[in-house]
Scaffold this active site. Structure first.
Site, mmCIF file in Angstrom:
data_model
loop_
_atom_site.group_PDB
_atom_site.id
_atom_site.type_symbol
_atom_site.label_atom_id
_atom_site.label_comp_id
_atom_site.label_asym_id
_atom_site.label_seq_id
_atom_site.Cartn_x
_atom_site.Cartn_y
_atom_site.Cartn_z
ATOM 1 C CG HIS A 99 -40.564 48.752 -34.854
ATOM 2 N ND1 HIS A 99 -41.502 49.799 -34.545
ATOM 3 C CD2 HIS A 99 -39.199 49.392 -34.617
ATOM 4 C CE1 HIS A 99 -40.981 50.994 -34.534
ATOM 5 N NE2 HIS A 99 -39.678 50.915 -34.506
ATOM 6 C CG HIS A 101 -34.713 48.812 -33.586
ATOM 7 N ND1 HIS A 101 -34.374 49.528 -34.704
ATOM 8 C CD2 HIS A 101 -35.829 49.378 -33.061
ATOM 9 C CE1 HIS A 101 -35.089 50.739 -34.790
ATOM 10 N NE2 HIS A 101 -36.091 50.710 -33.811
HETATM 11 P P1 5GP Z 1 -38.179 53.553 -33.963
HETATM 12 O O1 5GP Z 1 -37.345 54.748 -33.665
HETATM 13 O O2 5GP Z 1 -39.526 53.866 -33.909
HETATM 14 O O3 5GP Z 1 -37.918 52.550 -32.915
HETATM 15 O O4 5GP Z 1 -37.810 53.038 -35.100
HETATM 16 C C1 5GP Z 1 -38.050 53.009 -36.540
HETATM 17 C C2 5GP Z 1 -37.112 52.455 -37.526
HETATM 18 O O5 5GP Z 1 -37.787 52.429 -38.726
HETATM 19 C C3 5GP Z 1 -36.010 53.447 -37.780
HETATM 20 O O6 5GP Z 1 -34.743 52.809 -37.435
HETATM 21 C C4 5GP Z 1 -36.126 53.786 -39.186
HETATM 22 O O7 5GP Z 1 -35.060 53.652 -39.836
HETATM 23 C C5 5GP Z 1 -36.929 52.639 -39.951
HETATM 24 N N1 5GP Z 1 -37.964 53.159 -40.846
HETATM 25 C C6 5GP Z 1 -38.468 54.118 -40.998
HETATM 26 N N2 5GP Z 1 -39.105 54.255 -42.233
HETATM 27 C C7 5GP Z 1 -38.829 52.905 -42.624
HETATM 28 C C8 5GP Z 1 -39.284 52.403 -44.238
HETATM 29 O O8 5GP Z 1 -39.880 52.973 -44.976
HETATM 30 N N3 5GP Z 1 -38.657 51.391 -44.545
HETATM 31 C C9 5GP Z 1 -37.730 50.709 -43.552
HETATM 32 N N4 5GP Z 1 -37.153 49.453 -43.981
HETATM 33 N N5 5GP Z 1 -37.312 51.143 -42.347
HETATM 34 C C10 5GP Z 1 -37.906 52.295 -42.047
#
Ligand code: 5GP
Ligand code: ZN
Length: 136
Positions: A99, A101
């Site tokens: 993903h 951001h």
């Molecule tokens: P990473 O740290 O892997 O780059 O980002 C993962 C993101 O996914 C985090 O910012 C977290 O808030 C988001 N996230 C985790 N679980 C969920 C969920 O169930 N729904 C949504 N909408 N976001 C999620």
């Protein structure tokens, strides 16, 4: 992937505030938003990271990120927009489904990122570039 949270969102098994989707990507609000308007561009197929994307998926991901950025611009007129994409726990990845951001930024909004610059020699840069070229 049965127990992957973003696969569950893609399949509609758990709710998400969806902003846009196309054949290869789904864009929805981050439940852990750093600023209002913080979206995640997720791949529809389960791939763990950037290295796992083929060219078509990588292109679709960035096309959706650009659309998300234009929507942020129109709605929030922010001071800036950040794009952040983590691959691996050491890089800050917490959900192991690829993903991107995309989030509005404001002066002094509390989001900090340290960038510990080294100054490699020209020779060192050429050596590493040659290694990487050979790996393409
Ligand atoms: P990473 O740290 O892997 O780059 O980002 C993962 C993101 O996914 C985090 O910012 C977290 O808030 C988001 N996230 C985790 N679980 C969920 C969920 O169930 N729904 C949504 N909408 N976001 C999620
Ligand atoms: Zn997944």
């Amino acid at each position: 992937m049965n127990d992957c949270v973003f696969c569950k969102i893609v399949r509609g098994e758990i709710p998400a505030a969806v902003v846009l989707q196309d054949e290869l990507t789904l864009v929805f609000m981050d439940i852990g938003s750093v600023n209002p308007g913080h979206m995640l561009v997720a791949a529809k197929p389960h791939v763990e990271n950037l290295q796992g994307m083929d060219g078509e998926l990588a292109g679709a991901m960035f096309r959706s990120a650009a659309r998300a950025a234009r929507a942020i611009e129109a709605v929030f007129r922010p001071a800036g927009i950040s794009v952040y994409q983590a691959n691996g726990a050491a890089a800050g990845q917490t959900v192991f489904h690829a993903h991107i951001h995309v989030l509005p930024r404001w002066e002094n909004d509390g989001l900090t990122f340290t960038w510990p610059v080294k100054h490699p020699s020209r020779e060192e840069l050429e050596k590493v570039a040659a290694l990487l070229r050979a790996a393409l």
